[in-house]
Design a protein around this motif. Structure first.
Motif, PDB file in Angstrom:
ATOM      1  N   PRO A 285       0.956  -1.318  -0.073  1.00  0.00           N
ATOM      2  CA  PRO A 285      -0.001  -0.010  -0.162  1.00  0.00           C
ATOM      3  C   PRO A 285       0.762   1.236   0.000  1.00  0.00           C
ATOM      4  CG  PRO A 285      -0.328  -1.232   2.268  1.00  0.00           C
ATOM      5  CD  PRO A 285       0.566  -2.062   1.186  1.00  0.00           C
TER       6      PRO A 285
ATOM      7  N   ASP B  92       3.672   0.811  -3.622  1.00  0.00           N
ATOM      8  CA  ASP B  92       2.783   0.671  -4.870  1.00  0.00           C
ATOM      9  C   ASP B  92       1.612   1.722  -4.972  1.00  0.00           C
ATOM     10  OD1 ASP B  92       4.390  -1.571  -5.338  1.00  0.00           O
ATOM     11  OD2 ASP B  92       3.242  -2.830  -4.727  1.00  0.00           O
ATOM     12  N   VAL B  93       0.874   1.742  -3.979  1.00  0.00           N
ATOM     13  CA  VAL B  93      -0.535   2.538  -4.180  1.00  0.00           C
ATOM     14  C   VAL B  93      -0.039   3.898  -3.653  1.00  0.00           C
ATOM     15  CG1 VAL B  93      -2.573   2.778  -3.084  1.00  0.00           C
ATOM     16  CG2 VAL B  93      -1.790   0.525  -3.768  1.00  0.00           C
TER      17      VAL B  93
ATOM     18  N   GLU C 251      -0.292   6.925  -6.601  1.00  0.00           N
ATOM     19  CA  GLU C 251      -1.104   7.963  -6.357  1.00  0.00           C
ATOM     20  C   GLU C 251      -0.392   9.283  -6.406  1.00  0.00           C
ATOM     21  OE1 GLU C 251      -4.851   5.403  -4.900  1.00  0.00           O
ATOM     22  OE2 GLU C 251      -3.725   6.614  -3.362  1.00  0.00           O
TER      23      GLU C 251
ATOM     24  N   ALA D 149      -4.067   3.537  -8.579  1.00  0.00           N
ATOM     25  CA  ALA D 149      -3.298   2.170  -8.412  1.00  0.00           C
ATOM     26  C   ALA D 149      -4.487   1.032  -7.807  1.00  0.00           C
ATOM     27  CB  ALA D 149      -2.519   2.320  -7.328  1.00  0.00           C
TER      28      ALA D 149
ATOM     29  N   LEU E 277      -4.483  -2.411  -5.430  1.00  0.00           N
ATOM     30  CA  LEU E 277      -3.905  -2.959  -4.315  1.00  0.00           C
ATOM     31  C   LEU E 277      -4.382  -4.669  -4.398  1.00  0.00           C
ATOM     32  CD1 LEU E 277      -1.869  -3.138  -1.971  1.00  0.00           C
ATOM     33  CD2 LEU E 277      -3.790  -2.705  -0.386  1.00  0.00           C
TER      34      LEU E 277
ATOM     35  N   VAL F 281      -7.432   2.556   0.860  1.00  0.00           N
ATOM     36  CA  VAL F 281      -6.978   2.192  -0.621  1.00  0.00           C
ATOM     37  C   VAL F 281      -8.169   2.232  -1.348  1.00  0.00           C
ATOM     38  CG1 VAL F 281      -6.121   0.498  -2.126  1.00  0.00           C
ATOM     39  CG2 VAL F 281      -5.129   1.042   0.043  1.00  0.00           C
TER      40      VAL F 281
END
Length: 82
Positions: A42, A45-46, A50, A56, A58, A66
């Motif tokens: 989270p 990557d996310v 963002e 993105a 998850l 998320v």
């Protein structure tokens, strides 16, 4: 495979996520095209995606805050097709 044109790898690009240069490489490649980041972290990557302006998804384990979550990659395909 119908939804994936190119895969970006932080080890190849030279910056680990969530470093902005990782996502900048993606944005430089896609121009105005639509792209999603898919990952299981989270933060890296996310949140990193963002922060760079990329949506993105998850996968694997849900996390509060998320916007998009899928239990697996099969569900990602369903999400992107809808």
């Amino acid at each position: 495979s119908n939804h994936i044109e190119k895969i970006f790898n932080s080890a190849v690009i030279g910056y680990e996520k969530p470093h902005p240069e990782m996502f900048k490489a993606v944005l430089n490649y896609i121009g105005d095209a639509k792209a999603w980041v898919i990952g299981d972290n989270p933060v890296a990557d996310v949140r990193g995606a963002e922060a760079a302006g990329l949506p993105a998804i998850l996968v694997r384990k849900p996390c509060d805050g998320v916007s998009y979550f899928c239990k697996d990659l099969f569900a990602v395909s369903d999400l992107l097709s809808s």
